[in-house]
Design a protein around this motif. Structure first.
Motif, short mmCIF file in Angstrom:
data_model
loop_
_atom_site.label_atom_id
_atom_site.label_comp_id
_atom_site.label_asym_id
_atom_site.label_seq_id
_atom_site.Cartn_x
_atom_site.Cartn_y
_atom_site.Cartn_z
N ASP A 189 -37.86 47.05 -51.47
CA ASP A 189 -38.71 48.13 -50.99
C ASP A 189 -38.59 48.27 -49.48
O ASP A 189 -37.98 47.44 -48.81
N SER A 190 -39.16 49.33 -48.95
CA SER A 190 -38.99 49.62 -47.53
C SER A 190 -39.73 48.66 -46.61
O SER A 190 -39.47 48.61 -45.42
N ALA A 191 -40.64 47.85 -47.18
CA ALA A 191 -41.35 46.84 -46.39
C ALA A 191 -40.63 45.49 -46.46
O ALA A 191 -41.15 44.50 -45.96
N HIS A 192 -39.47 45.45 -47.08
CA HIS A 192 -38.63 44.26 -47.20
C HIS A 192 -39.29 43.15 -48.02
O HIS A 192 -39.12 41.98 -47.74
N ASN A 193 -40.07 43.51 -49.03
CA ASN A 193 -40.71 42.53 -49.90
C ASN A 193 -39.88 42.23 -51.12
O ASN A 193 -39.12 42.99 -51.57
#
Length: 110
Positions: free
Chosen positions: A106-110
């Motif tokens: 995901d874009s939050a790097h999770n």
């Protein structure tokens, strides 16, 4: 506007995800539209990334809402349920070589 595309591993097909919440499956030899799928039920969420498994029997679509859907690779019908796996948009998807697992970023790097 195109947000992602993936080529089928066995057939001359390209899966194209658009910001208009539509996914197209095109035959690039005949230049004909094979299948179209609209995701109107997720009107606040657009397809962000697409991929096929190594056989092409499955396609995965990641959405800007953090949802991932697994589809039949040719008919683009949903197989099972959707998965809400992130708060942020899904920016990358990859099936494992055996096709049993699907990794998502995901874009939050999770």
């Amino acid at each position: 506007r195109v947000s992602s595309l993936a080529t089928h591993p066995k057939f001359p097909l390209v899966l194209i995800a658009c910001k208009s919440s539509v996914v197209y499956l095109w035959d690039y030899h005949t230049k004909e539209l094979r299948t179209i799928r609209m995701f109107l039920e997720t009107c606040k969420s657009q397809p962000r990334c697409v991929t096929f498994d190594k056989t092409g029997s499955l396609a995965a679509i990641g959405f800007t809402s953090g949802i991932v859907k697994i589809l039949d690779g040719l008919a683009l019908t949903e197989l099972g349920t959707s998965f809400k796996i992130a708060k942020d948009e899904i920016v990358g998807l990859a099936f494992s070589p055996c096709g049993q697992w699907l990794a998502a970023a995901d874009s939050a790097h999770n």
